[in-house]
Write a protein that holds these residues in place. Structure first.
Motif, PDB file in Angstrom:
ATOM      1  N   LEU A   1       0.142  19.551  -5.706  1.00  0.00           N
ATOM      2  CA  LEU A   1      -0.847  20.084  -4.092  1.00  0.00           C
ATOM      3  C   LEU A   1      -1.819  20.369  -4.362  1.00  0.00           C
ATOM      4  O   LEU A   1      -2.578  20.280  -3.300  1.00  0.00           O
ATOM      5  CB  LEU A   1       0.113  20.457  -3.624  1.00  0.00           C
ATOM      6  CG  LEU A   1       1.806  19.519  -3.226  1.00  0.00           C
ATOM      7  CD1 LEU A   1       2.833  20.512  -2.988  1.00  0.00           C
ATOM      8  CD2 LEU A   1       1.428  18.594  -2.087  1.00  0.00           C
ATOM      9  N   THR A   2      -2.311  21.737  -5.346  1.00  0.00           N
ATOM     10  CA  THR A   2      -3.142  22.422  -4.954  1.00  0.00           C
ATOM     11  C   THR A   2      -4.678  21.488  -5.179  1.00  0.00           C
ATOM     12  O   THR A   2      -5.722  21.281  -4.529  1.00  0.00           O
ATOM     13  CB  THR A   2      -2.976  23.352  -6.363  1.00  0.00           C
ATOM     14  OG1 THR A   2      -2.226  24.581  -6.213  1.00  0.00           O
ATOM     15  CG2 THR A   2      -4.150  24.835  -5.922  1.00  0.00           C
ATOM     16  N   VAL A   3      -4.229  21.113  -6.267  1.00  0.00           N
ATOM     17  CA  VAL A   3      -5.409  19.552  -6.584  1.00  0.00           C
ATOM     18  C   VAL A   3      -5.827  18.475  -5.233  1.00  0.00           C
ATOM     19  O   VAL A   3      -7.199  18.881  -5.433  1.00  0.00           O
ATOM     20  CB  VAL A   3      -5.813  18.453  -7.613  1.00  0.00           C
ATOM     21  CG1 VAL A   3      -6.521  18.022  -8.182  1.00  0.00           C
ATOM     22  CG2 VAL A   3      -5.366  19.393  -8.857  1.00  0.00           C
ATOM     23  N   CYS A   4      -4.501  17.991  -3.934  1.00  0.00           N
ATOM     24  CA  CYS A   4      -5.193  16.983  -3.531  1.00  0.00           C
ATOM     25  C   CYS A   4      -5.789  17.969  -1.956  1.00  0.00           C
ATOM     26  O   CYS A   4      -6.276  17.823  -1.437  1.00  0.00           O
ATOM     27  CB  CYS A   4      -3.598  16.502  -3.035  1.00  0.00           C
ATOM     28  SG  CYS A   4      -3.156  15.222  -4.073  1.00  0.00           S
TER      29      CYS A   4
ATOM     30  N   ASN B   1       0.664  -1.364   0.115  1.00  0.00           N
ATOM     31  CA  ASN B   1      -0.062  -0.609   0.339  1.00  0.00           C
ATOM     32  C   ASN B   1       0.855   1.047   0.098  1.00  0.00           C
ATOM     33  O   ASN B   1       1.400   1.394   0.678  1.00  0.00           O
ATOM     34  CB  ASN B   1      -0.744  -0.312   1.164  1.00  0.00           C
ATOM     35  CG  ASN B   1      -1.599   1.338   1.275  1.00  0.00           C
ATOM     36  OD1 ASN B   1      -1.893   2.102   0.837  1.00  0.00           O
ATOM     37  ND2 ASN B   1      -2.798   0.323   2.274  1.00  0.00           N
ATOM     38  N   PRO B   2       0.887   2.120  -0.933  1.00  0.00           N
ATOM     39  CA  PRO B   2       1.261   3.524  -0.990  1.00  0.00           C
ATOM     40  C   PRO B   2       1.516   4.559  -0.159  1.00  0.00           C
ATOM     41  O   PRO B   2       2.323   4.982   0.001  1.00  0.00           O
ATOM     42  CB  PRO B   2       2.298   3.614  -2.852  1.00  0.00           C
ATOM     43  CG  PRO B   2       1.018   2.763  -3.292  1.00  0.00           C
ATOM     44  CD  PRO B   2       0.425   1.907  -2.513  1.00  0.00           C
ATOM     45  N   VAL B   3       0.232   4.219   0.121  1.00  0.00           N
ATOM     46  CA  VAL B   3      -0.511   5.354   1.418  1.00  0.00           C
ATOM     47  C   VAL B   3       0.033   4.471   2.323  1.00  0.00           C
ATOM     48  O   VAL B   3       0.995   6.138   2.972  1.00  0.00           O
ATOM     49  CB  VAL B   3      -1.805   5.317   1.137  1.00  0.00           C
ATOM     50  CG1 VAL B   3      -2.360   6.621   2.008  1.00  0.00           C
ATOM     51  CG2 VAL B   3      -1.919   5.920   0.131  1.00  0.00           C
TER      52      VAL B   3
ATOM     53  N   LEU C   1      10.747  12.205  -8.313  1.00  0.00           N
ATOM     54  CA  LEU C   1      10.409  12.169  -9.043  1.00  0.00           C
ATOM     55  C   LEU C   1       8.837  10.527  -7.985  1.00  0.00           C
ATOM     56  O   LEU C   1       7.646  10.569  -8.920  1.00  0.00           O
ATOM     57  CB  LEU C   1      10.969  10.464  -9.919  1.00  0.00           C
ATOM     58  CG  LEU C   1      10.237   9.403 -10.547  1.00  0.00           C
ATOM     59  CD1 LEU C   1       9.516   9.965 -11.864  1.00  0.00           C
ATOM     60  CD2 LEU C   1      11.490   7.887 -10.298  1.00  0.00           C
ATOM     61  N   TYR C   2       9.417  10.398  -6.476  1.00  0.00           N
ATOM     62  CA  TYR C   2       8.353   9.903  -6.253  1.00  0.00           C
ATOM     63  C   TYR C   2       7.232  10.019  -6.043  1.00  0.00           C
ATOM     64  O   TYR C   2       5.973  10.582  -5.574  1.00  0.00           O
ATOM     65  CB  TYR C   2       9.428   9.443  -4.774  1.00  0.00           C
ATOM     66  CG  TYR C   2       7.879   9.019  -3.546  1.00  0.00           C
ATOM     67  CD1 TYR C   2       7.568   7.662  -4.184  1.00  0.00           C
ATOM     68  CD2 TYR C   2       7.868  10.376  -2.466  1.00  0.00           C
ATOM     69  CE1 TYR C   2       6.815   7.314  -2.753  1.00  0.00           C
ATOM     70  CE2 TYR C   2       6.724   9.413  -2.093  1.00  0.00           C
ATOM     71  CZ  TYR C   2       6.910   7.990  -2.129  1.00  0.00           C
ATOM     72  OH  TYR C   2       5.406   8.177  -1.049  1.00  0.00           O
TER      73      TYR C   2
ATOM     74  N   LEU D   1       1.886  11.704  -6.040  1.00  0.00           N
ATOM     75  CA  LEU D   1       0.524  12.795  -5.652  1.00  0.00           C
ATOM     76  C   LEU D   1      -0.634  12.353  -7.082  1.00  0.00           C
ATOM     77  O   LEU D   1      -1.538  12.828  -6.881  1.00  0.00           O
ATOM     78  CB  LEU D   1       0.900  14.214  -5.703  1.00  0.00           C
ATOM     79  CG  LEU D   1       1.760  15.040  -5.240  1.00  0.00           C
ATOM     80  CD1 LEU D   1       2.175  16.026  -5.246  1.00  0.00           C
ATOM     81  CD2 LEU D   1       0.837  14.749  -3.087  1.00  0.00           C
ATOM     82  N   LYS D   2       0.323  12.029  -8.242  1.00  0.00           N
ATOM     83  CA  LYS D   2      -0.964  10.988  -9.197  1.00  0.00           C
ATOM     84  C   LYS D   2      -1.469  10.543  -8.568  1.00  0.00           C
ATOM     85  O   LYS D   2      -2.915  10.408  -8.837  1.00  0.00           O
ATOM     86  CB  LYS D   2       0.220  11.136 -10.995  1.00  0.00           C
ATOM     87  CG  LYS D   2       0.793  12.463 -11.089  1.00  0.00           C
ATOM     88  CD  LYS D   2       0.829  11.932 -12.557  1.00  0.00           C
ATOM     89  CE  LYS D   2       1.857  13.146 -13.190  1.00  0.00           C
ATOM     90  NZ  LYS D   2       2.561  12.943 -14.675  1.00  0.00           N
ATOM     91  N   TYR D   3      -1.098   9.621  -8.156  1.00  0.00           N
ATOM     92  CA  TYR D   3      -1.602   7.568  -7.527  1.00  0.00           C
ATOM     93  C   TYR D   3      -2.956   8.604  -6.385  1.00  0.00           C
ATOM     94  O   TYR D   3      -3.996   8.096  -6.903  1.00  0.00           O
ATOM     95  CB  TYR D   3      -0.693   7.320  -6.719  1.00  0.00           C
ATOM     96  CG  TYR D   3      -1.165   5.971  -6.167  1.00  0.00           C
ATOM     97  CD1 TYR D   3      -1.485   4.552  -7.144  1.00  0.00           C
ATOM     98  CD2 TYR D   3      -1.560   6.559  -4.776  1.00  0.00           C
ATOM     99  CE1 TYR D   3      -2.730   3.735  -6.385  1.00  0.00           C
ATOM    100  CE2 TYR D   3      -2.392   5.571  -4.378  1.00  0.00           C
ATOM    101  CZ  TYR D   3      -2.466   3.806  -5.266  1.00  0.00           C
ATOM    102  OH  TYR D   3      -3.239   3.321  -4.100  1.00  0.00           O
ATOM    103  N   THR D   4      -2.682   9.518  -5.915  1.00  0.00           N
ATOM    104  CA  THR D   4      -3.930  10.151  -4.779  1.00  0.00           C
ATOM    105  C   THR D   4      -4.272  10.910  -5.460  1.00  0.00           C
ATOM    106  O   THR D   4      -5.868  10.893  -4.796  1.00  0.00           O
ATOM    107  CB  THR D   4      -2.648  11.002  -3.866  1.00  0.00           C
ATOM    108  OG1 THR D   4      -1.431  10.855  -3.043  1.00  0.00           O
ATOM    109  CG2 THR D   4      -3.659  11.356  -2.934  1.00  0.00           C
TER     110      THR D   4
END
Length: 740
Positions: free
Chosen positions: A727-730, A630-632, A662-663, A668-671
């Motif tokens: 970051l703004t989207v999240c 689980n990446p989270v 890169l990470y 953030l894309k995954y989130t």
């Protein structure tokens, strides 16, 4: 003067005077008159000295500055006037004359003390032998001259070293070759032309001279990088480049020495010389070094000597400024030279420090002998893995292999492609009998080949050689119990090698663990699995594979089952090795395993994230892998390790030591795509005193504000806008606006 102690100018040579022959013991002996008055040669009349004639087969004109390879290269480091070299040669002759006058005074005193009395000596037959005056004077002169020359040699080397420490040679008249000749004036060779015999020096003199050479090259490369350089530094480097007195061949011949300090220094000097010379290098010197790697008799010390030279050249950084260098103290010339009277000149070539050409030349020369060298090292590991000489040579070879493949070497992909062969052979050598230090270096080599965080994760297609290595690692872990062969446990009292040094273990064998070896092994397995997943995703996106291709998807399912088995084995192995709780997810164990190594930690997080995304992309039928990777959970555990400090994340983004950019971009894309899963995963980690979701988003929002401040002042080193947008989207999703 004594000829072999004298300088190179012999225009004052006088005809040899002969004495009448005399018969003694039925033999005819010609005795040369060795005593000569030098007043007619513009020498003070009170200076009387010994004088030897030249042999008839020696041409006086040949005795000059040794011109071997002097005309080899017409290039120079700078657009310098050739008068500098002529001036250096003139100063050399003058200094030699001064040395000769000093010896003359000493010899005259010795002759005066011994000339008044000739000591008789009785032989075994009872007769008395009278030694000629010349013999007695010669013996006394040898003793006195030996002491004087030793003092001159030591003082000359020390004086040169003191000026090198000040990074300027403008205060002395002699060159390093002049110093070399003074130190070598006591050589035992009978030929007057053999002025360079490093093997006949004492170890102390050899080490000091090599140290001076190394310091000279270090100063040249440093000042070269700054753009301004001391003219005398360049002059000395040019004289060495022209290989006067066959100095380079003599240093290469030191590979026969049994002194480890001399071997180390000689290898370092030769590598620095190659880096300094660059395109001016003589190919014969490269061939002479490589010839020792393919000789019929495999000598570990000589092989290690040559490998060290090549390794140092390959790993050289063109611009390497130490962090403690105070640029504010440097003047407008770009040099921190403390000598205000130093004559410095700019370089005509702004790229004069570029070493890519010499690196490429050495790699191409090494390519032809590489298969034979691989075979020899393999036999050395299999037959004789324990002795120190064999182990040292093997380690140097593996480090050289790693440096060649490393992206930091900045070598051409075409040039290093042949060095990807034979990797599978060394995977098979990983067993219980292999020393842990060889294990560790082999794992470093394989990790460098699978450079996932820096290269492979960014490529659409993974090279075949890399994929084959990844498949082999996965197969060995799954079917051949590779993890069980890892010698990570240490006996009580043994030394454990860590990143911070070597420590003496006093713990019981059950808890004395080589953590570095564990880290390298686990990271290698994660990289191999990530490369395999990436390869399967590339294959599944191939347009030639239709939706009805049942066999293809069966193969993919088999690969996923193998990956699940491998990850389960790694999970159980780490828990048993470091005594984690059996219910702790592997994604959290991984963070604690790599917590003391930032680069390993971030790269392992990239691997687990890509593996989890790849498995979900394939709609895998193994739900336990979702919990395992689980990446989270990995990210929230990482934030706990750094104490939820956004400054640490900002340092990772600004620095180049890790692949955190890169990470974070991929996480953030995954989130954003899996926001509900992100929220539910954070809720699983809630405790009565904290809310995991709030703590995580607080760090991300604070990070966004810090980045915005730097961007508004144009202080961020690169374009960080993609991270800011994510970051703004999240943050919008966190505030409840699901359409942000």
């Amino acid at each position: 003067m004594v000829l072999w102690k004298r300088g190179f100018t012999m225009s004052l040579e006088q005809p040899v005077k002969k004495k009448p022959k005399r018969e003694e013991n039925n033999r005819s002996v010609d005795e040369t008159d060795f005593i000569q008055n030098l007043s007619e040669n513009v020498v003070p009349s009170n200076l009387q000295s010994l004088h030897l004639s030249l042999p008839p087969d020696v041409n006086e004109d040949d005795i000059s500055l040794n011109g071997v390879n002097l005309g080899y290269s017409t290039k120079s480091f700078l657009e310098a006037d050739t008068s500098e070299l002529e001036k250096s040669a003139s100063e050399f002759e003058n200094s030699e004359s001064d040395c000769a006058l000093t010896e003359t005074n000493t010899l005259s005193l010795s002759r005066t003390d011994n000339e008044s009395s000739v000591a008789p000596e009785s032989n075994h037959s009872g007769t008395v032998n009278i030694h000629p005056i010349s013999t007695i004077v010669q013996t006394a002169a040898d003793i006195a001259c030996s002491d004087v020359v030793q003092v001159i040699a030591d003082n000359s080397l020390n004086n040169f070293q003191q000026h090198l420490i000040k990074q300027c040679l403008c205060g002395i008249s002699e060159t390093i070759l002049h110093t070399h000749l003074i130190a070598n004036v006591q050589h035992t060779s009978t030929s007057p032309n053999d002025v360079i015999v490093l093997n006949e020096w004492s170890d102390q003199q050899t080490i000091q001279f090599l140290s001076n050479l190394q310091l000279l090259f270090d100063i040249y490369l440093k000042q070269n990088n700054n753009g301004f350089i001391c003219t005398k530094i360049v002059l000395n480097c040019e004289m060495i480049l022209y290989n006067q007195c066959n100095l380079i061949e003599q240093i290469i011949s030191l590979c026969e020495s049994r002194n480890t300090f001399i071997l180390y220094l000689a290898a370092k000097v030769l590598s620095s010389f190659i880096i300094t010379a660059k395109a001016n290098i003589n190919n014969d010197w490269i061939e002479l070094i490589l010839r020792n790697l393919t000789s019929e008799v495999f000598v570990y010390s000589k092989t290690n000597f040559c490998l060290e030279i090549i390794k140092r050249v390959v790993e050289w950084k063109d611009v390497d400024i130490h962090i403690l260098e105070d640029t504010d103290l440097q003047g407008s010339s770009g040099s921190s030279n403390p000598n205000s009277n130093c004559v410095r000149v700019p370089f005509r070539d702004a790229e004069s420090f570029d070493t890519s050409s010499i690196k490429g030349l050495i790699i191409k020369s090494l390519e032809s002998i590489w298969p034979d060298l691989i075979r020899r090292i393999e036999n050395s590991i299999v037959i004789n893995p324990s002795p120190v000489d064999s182990e040292t040579c093997t380690l140097t070879f593996l480090m050289l292999w790693e440096r060649i493949i490393s992206v930091k070497a900045n070598l051409s992909v075409i040039d290093i492609k042949p060095f990807y062969a034979h990797l599978e052979t060394f995977v098979a050598l990983l067993n219980n009998n292999l020393p842990s230090i060889i294990w560790k270096q082999l794992l470093s080599l394989f990790n460098e080949v699978l450079c996932y965080g820096s290269t492979l994760s960014l490529q659409d297609m993974v090279p075949d050689d890399t994929c084959q290595l990844a498949h082999l690692i996965v197969r060995y872990v799954k079917d051949y119990r590779l993890l069980d062969s890892l010698p990570f446990r240490q006996e009580p009292g043994n030394t454990i090698n860590t990143f911070i040094g070597s420590i003496l273990s006093s713990e019981p064998a059950e808890t004395a663990v080589d953590r570095t070896l564990l880290q390298k092994m686990v990271l290698l397995v994660l990289k191999s699995v990530a490369v395999t997943i990436k390869e399967t995703r590339s294959d599944s996106s191939d347009s030639s594979v239709g939706s009805e291709d049942y066999d293809f998807y069966q193969d993919m399912q088999m690969i996923e089952r193998s990956i699940r088995d491998v990850l389960k084995k790694v999970d159980a192995f780490v828990k048993n090795s470091l005594e984690f709780h059996p219910e702790t997810p592997f994604c959290k164990i991984m963070i604690h395993l790599f917590c003391d190594q930032d680069n390993y930690l971030i790269e392992s997080m990239v691997c687990t994230l890509d593996i989890a995304v790849g498995i979900s992309y394939r709609n895998a039928v193994f739900p336990d892998l979702t919990t395992l990777l689980n990446p989270v959970h990995s990210f929230t555990e990482f934030l706990k390790i750094v104490s939820h400090d956004s400054d640490v994340l900002l340092d990772y983004l600004v620095g180049s030591e890790t692949c955190f950019l890169l990470y974070l971009l991929r996480f953030l894309k995954y989130t954003r795509r899996n926001w509900p899963k992100f929220v539910s995963s954070c809720a699983e980690g809630n405790t009565p005193r904290s809310n995991e979701l709030d703590d995580t988003m607080t760090v991300l929002i604070r990070l966004k504000m810090q980045i915005n401040r730097l961007v508004s002042r144009e202080l961020f080193p690169y374009n960080i806008n993609p991270i800011l947008r994510l970051l703004t989207v999240c943050e919008g999703l966190y505030d409840g606006n699901e359409y942000s």
